[in-house]
Scaffold this motif. Sequence first.
Motif, PDB file in Angstrom:
ATOM      1  N   GLY A   1      -7.121  -3.686   0.658  1.00 43.26           N
ATOM      2  CA  GLY A   1      -6.537  -2.125   0.804  1.00 43.26           C
ATOM      3  C   GLY A   1      -5.252  -0.963   0.111  1.00 43.26           C
ATOM      4  N   LEU A   2      -5.470  -0.354   0.947  1.00 42.05           N
ATOM      5  CA  LEU A   2      -3.917   0.520  -0.211  1.00 42.05           C
ATOM      6  C   LEU A   2      -2.677  -0.715   0.271  1.00 42.05           C
ATOM      7  CD1 LEU A   2      -2.370   1.533  -2.260  1.00 42.05           C
ATOM      8  CD2 LEU A   2      -2.030   3.549  -0.847  1.00 42.05           C
ATOM      9  N   LEU A   3      -3.186  -0.899   1.901  1.00 40.53           N
ATOM     10  CA  LEU A   3      -1.144  -1.453   1.948  1.00 40.53           C
ATOM     11  C   LEU A   3      -1.521  -2.399   1.472  1.00 40.53           C
ATOM     12  CD1 LEU A   3       0.542  -0.375   4.387  1.00 40.53           C
ATOM     13  CD2 LEU A   3      -0.487  -1.996   6.150  1.00 40.53           C
ATOM     14  N   GLY A   4      -2.685  -3.329   1.640  1.00 37.58           N
ATOM     15  CA  GLY A   4      -2.523  -5.191   1.444  1.00 37.58           C
ATOM     16  C   GLY A   4      -2.227  -4.442  -0.284  1.00 37.58           C
ATOM     17  N   ALA A   5      -2.745  -4.209  -0.679  1.00 40.84           N
ATOM     18  CA  ALA A   5      -1.591  -4.027  -2.621  1.00 40.84           C
ATOM     19  C   ALA A   5      -0.354  -3.726  -2.632  1.00 40.84           C
ATOM     20  CB  ALA A   5      -2.880  -2.743  -3.286  1.00 40.84           C
ATOM     21  N   LEU A   6       0.471  -2.346  -1.591  1.00 33.92           N
ATOM     22  CA  LEU A   6       1.817  -1.836  -2.180  1.00 33.92           C
ATOM     23  C   LEU A   6       2.071  -3.868  -1.015  1.00 33.92           C
ATOM     24  CD1 LEU A   6       2.094   0.939  -0.359  1.00 33.92           C
ATOM     25  CD2 LEU A   6       2.504   0.356  -2.142  1.00 33.92           C
ATOM     26  N   LYS A   7       1.832  -4.733  -0.424  1.00 33.47           N
ATOM     27  CA  LYS A   7       2.394  -5.810   0.546  1.00 33.47           C
ATOM     28  C   LYS A   7       2.417  -6.662  -1.163  1.00 33.47           C
ATOM     29  CE  LYS A   7       0.790  -7.529   4.243  1.00 33.47           C
ATOM     30  NZ  LYS A   7       0.083  -7.433   5.585  1.00 33.47           N
ATOM     31  N   GLY A   8       1.094  -6.479  -1.903  1.00 32.63           N
ATOM     32  CA  GLY A   8       0.770  -7.312  -2.921  1.00 32.63           C
ATOM     33  C   GLY A   8       1.970  -7.817  -3.637  1.00 32.63           C
ATOM     34  N   LEU A   9       2.627  -5.952  -4.003  1.00 32.52           N
ATOM     35  CA  LEU A   9       3.701  -5.650  -5.015  1.00 32.52           C
ATOM     36  C   LEU A   9       4.926  -6.839  -4.551  1.00 32.52           C
ATOM     37  CD1 LEU A   9       3.212  -2.383  -5.920  1.00 32.52           C
ATOM     38  CD2 LEU A   9       2.881  -4.273  -6.673  1.00 32.52           C
ATOM     39  N   PHE A  10       5.307  -6.899  -2.808  1.00 33.05           N
ATOM     40  CA  PHE A  10       6.443  -7.769  -2.939  1.00 33.05           C
ATOM     41  C   PHE A  10       6.012  -9.461  -2.517  1.00 33.05           C
ATOM     42  CE2 PHE A  10       6.497  -3.478  -1.395  1.00 33.05           C
ATOM     43  CZ  PHE A  10       8.250  -2.715  -2.512  1.00 33.05           C
ATOM     44  N   THR A  11       4.863  -9.708  -1.517  1.00 36.01           N
ATOM     45  CA  THR A  11       4.792 -10.629  -1.273  1.00 36.01           C
ATOM     46  C   THR A  11       3.287 -11.482  -2.304  1.00 36.01           C
ATOM     47  OG1 THR A  11       4.132 -10.704   0.816  1.00 36.01           O
ATOM     48  CG2 THR A  11       6.120 -10.912   0.666  1.00 36.01           C
TER      49      THR A  11
END
Length: 328
Positions: free
Chosen positions: A21-31
Amino acid sequence: MPAIECHELSKTYVSHKKQPGLLGALKGLFTREKTLVEAVKGVTLSIEQGELVGFLGPNGAGKTTTIKMLSGILYPTSGEARVLGVRPFDRRPEMLRQISLVMGNKMQLWWDLPARDSFQVLRELYDVDAKLYQSRLDHLLEALQLTDKVDTQVRKLSLGERMKCELVAALLHAPRVVFLDEPTIGLDVVSQKRIRDFLKELNRDEGCTILLTSHYMQDVEELCDRVVVIDHGTLVFEGTLDSLTRRYAASRRLRLAFEDAAPVEALAAFGEIVESAENSVVLAIPQERTAAIAGEILARFDVVDIAVEQVSVEEVVRTLFTREPTSP
Ligand SMILES: Nc1ncnc2c1ncn2[C@@H]1O[C@H](COP(=O)(O)OP(=O)(O)O)[C@@H](O)[C@H]1O
Ligand SMILES: [Mg+2]
């Protein structure tokens, strides 16, 4: 100088888990959650020039990863390797000209061109003298029975013919060391045999050093003087095929034939029933008790024929290649 040597060679693959998901992708940017796979763990090995060595082990044991490091297409996480005295992963042109890698499940030739055109490109790449090239090509094509196939588009060839063309491509520049990763996988038995005979000749006539992985016992049995077995990234055995069989097969097979129906149930008390038919049984028994068990069976049952056999290489290797899935 050995043809191939490595010391404590290791490779750990690092991959990043993607979250959905999108949230996952965003989170992936940081951790980013890392997963590590220790594919090869401290492999130390030495292969002399002119040897033809079988590299065996179950799926996922680390064979392909090791071969990729030794042939210079993958950089190790730690450890050292030398091929003909030179570090393969430095990818120096003089070294690359001396080695070749063939992977059974990965084709290098241009699909839409006849193999002859690809060979010509390789000739120029390796800067092989035109006359030498022609005689070597003729020889290879003849040995692999490909002479009437090289002018056909590769896509129209059978799998076996394509694989044989791959071998020609890999050997045109007369490498001194050849890595073969499952070169006969999925091929018909006739092509398998042709390739086997060809590799045997290549090793014998040119003194070419070969490291080979194969799931086919016949390849290993016919070709390899020595085998190296890897499991979970670690070497677990090194020696002749005979000693491998002895080590992994400390049991015997007792083949028994009976006048009447085989007393299967009674025989099960003496060992493990491996095969059974109407009038015959094959029993697995501990090697050191062969004589005692055979004697007792002969005394108690109406046996018309008896034979003691070793466990076949086929069976040993089948055991090696079918590992129970390990828990994570
Ligand atoms: N590019 C990669 N990234 C992550 N893990 C990998 C990669 N390639 C192989 N592996 C893992 O490394 C281990 C060894 O694989 P491999 O060398 O292909 O074994 P084999 O050739 O003996 O079947 C396996 O667990 C495999 O899943
Ligand atoms: Mg593999």
